[in-house]
Design an enzyme around this catalytic site. Structure first.
Site, PDB file in Angstrom:
ATOM      1  N   ARG A 109      51.754  -6.270 -19.963  1.00 35.68           N
ATOM      2  CA  ARG A 109      52.486  -5.125 -19.406  1.00 35.68           C
ATOM      3  C   ARG A 109      51.723  -4.578 -18.207  1.00 35.68           C
ATOM      4  O   ARG A 109      50.550  -4.207 -18.311  1.00 35.68           O
ATOM      5  CB  ARG A 109      52.632  -4.020 -20.455  1.00 35.68           C
ATOM      6  CG  ARG A 109      53.344  -2.756 -19.935  1.00 35.68           C
ATOM      7  CD  ARG A 109      53.186  -1.592 -20.897  1.00 35.68           C
ATOM      8  NE  ARG A 109      53.803  -1.877 -22.186  1.00 35.68           N
ATOM      9  CZ  ARG A 109      53.442  -1.287 -23.330  1.00 35.68           C
ATOM     10  NH1 ARG A 109      52.430  -0.432 -23.347  1.00 35.68           N
ATOM     11  NH2 ARG A 109      54.062  -1.594 -24.442  1.00 35.68           N
ATOM     12  N   ARG A 132      50.714  14.281 -19.440  1.00 37.54           N
ATOM     13  CA  ARG A 132      50.654  13.164 -18.492  1.00 37.54           C
ATOM     14  C   ARG A 132      52.044  12.884 -17.912  1.00 37.54           C
ATOM     15  O   ARG A 132      52.179  12.549 -16.739  1.00 37.54           O
ATOM     16  CB  ARG A 132      50.085  11.920 -19.164  1.00 37.54           C
ATOM     17  CG  ARG A 132      48.593  12.036 -19.446  1.00 37.54           C
ATOM     18  CD  ARG A 132      47.974  10.686 -19.743  1.00 37.54           C
ATOM     19  NE  ARG A 132      48.481  10.079 -20.963  1.00 37.54           N
ATOM     20  CZ  ARG A 132      48.008  10.325 -22.177  1.00 37.54           C
ATOM     21  NH1 ARG A 132      47.022  11.199 -22.341  1.00 37.54           N
ATOM     22  NH2 ARG A 132      48.505   9.716 -23.230  1.00 37.54           N
ATOM     23  N   ASP A 172      47.779  -0.762 -25.992  1.00 38.46           N
ATOM     24  CA  ASP A 172      47.823   0.115 -24.830  1.00 38.46           C
ATOM     25  C   ASP A 172      46.452   0.175 -24.165  1.00 38.46           C
ATOM     26  O   ASP A 172      45.414   0.045 -24.824  1.00 38.46           O
ATOM     27  CB  ASP A 172      48.236   1.529 -25.245  1.00 38.46           C
ATOM     28  CG  ASP A 172      49.734   1.669 -25.412  1.00 38.46           C
ATOM     29  OD1 ASP A 172      50.472   0.870 -24.829  1.00 38.46           O
ATOM     30  OD2 ASP A 172      50.170   2.587 -26.138  1.00 38.46           O
TER      31      ASP A 172
END
Length: 310
Positions: free
Chosen positions: A186, A290, A136
């Site tokens: 991604r 978030r 990530d």
């Protein structure tokens, strides 16, 4: 935009976190976006998604870890997850997503080395189980370090996935650098509060950057993973895939757990590879805030509940 910034600021508030964590109303909101706290919850969710033709990417929540013991515990949690996926025979339907700050990147001078060593342990476990890991991306201060670690990991684990964030000015060039054969990338918009010096601030500019980045990835030799809930951006990305001669097996769509679930299933039924990003674990607060920042329709309900509690 002001509301979004306020919620992102609240994501760092210990006082608000204490209120939210004990709110029975908020538990319903949490359950919408977080699969649960345990490994068993995560694996069960993978099975449910698989029944609907959906793939999964599992994230054990625990970012911004500043303690070596906790970083090691987060690694162990991932290895336990991979073992559980193997036992349940779900590794073909699920991969894992790892935030490097959760496994040592934030530990100061030696953080990058600790993160590399810990990421190797997770990648080795995933490789043995015949699944993959995606790193990530977090706030912009960690981007260079994350890409450095990615390059090192790909030496032994070439299937390790990258994440890029369209709201950063640099990302179009990062996509060019990453669009090579075998590279899994991604593309998301980005969910952290970033200054105008490094990130686009207007939604229109972020969307335009997203399209430019998708153009680069679809025209490249890598494997694009289009992570967005925006129907227009999904349509544009699928058009770009078709223009570049990509079959539905040569790219995938991704959405967050709890976001547009009916659309996720619809796209899967049309034959698209649809992967759901599934967070789980006890450290869900920052992630939840978030998500609320991205979903204004939930904010009034959430704020009313919070005020009642306080």
């Amino acid at each position: 935009m002001l509301l979004r910034r306020s919620l992102l600021a609240l994501s760092r508030s210990d006082r608000v976190k204490g209120l939210v964590a004990t709110m029975p109303v908020s538990s319903g909101i949490v359950a919408r976006y977080v699969a649960g706290e345990s490994t068993e919850d995560a694996v069960r969710t993978v099975g449910t998604l698989a029944d609907g033709g959906l793939l999964a990417s599992l994230d054990h929540l625990g970012e911004d870890c500043h303690d070596r013991t906790q970083a090691d515990a987060n690694v162990d949690a991932y290895l336990k997850l991979i073992d559980a996926l193997t036992v349940s025979r779900e590794t073909g339907r699920a991969e894992v997503s790892v935030k490097l700050s959760a496994i040592g990147q934030a530990l100061g001078r030696d953080g990058e080395r600790v993160a590399i060593d810990n990421a190797r342990r997770i990648c080795r476990g995933a490789d043995d189980a015949r699944t993959t890991v995606t790193l990530d991306m977090e706030d912009h201060t960690t981007t260079d370090s994350t890409l450095t670690i990615l390059r090192e990991l790909r030496t032994d684990f070439p299937a390790t996935g990258a994440v890029v964030q369209a709201y950063l000015h640099r990302t179009e060039q990062d996509c060019r650098d990453l669009a090579y054969e075998g590279s899994r990338v991604r593309l998301c918009k980005g969910a952290y509060k970033e200054p105008a010096s490094v990130a686009f601030q207007r939604r229109m500019d972020v969307d335009r950057s997203y399209v430019r980045c998708a153009m680069v990835l679809m025209a490249g030799a890598g494997y694009p993973m289009i992570a967005t809930h925006d129907p227009r951006l999904i349509d544009i990305s699928m058009m770009l895939a078709k223009r570049n001669g990509r079959s539905t097996e040569e790219f995938e769509l991704q959405m967050l757990y709890g976001m547009r679930p009916d659309e996720q299933r619809r796209l899967a039924e049309l034959g698209h590879r649809m992967r759901v990003y599934v967070p789980y674990g006890s450290q869900w607060y920052g992630y939840l805030m978030r998500r609320l920042a991205e979903r204004p329709s939930n904010v009034t309900f959430f704020a009313r509940s919070l005020l009642t509690k306080s």
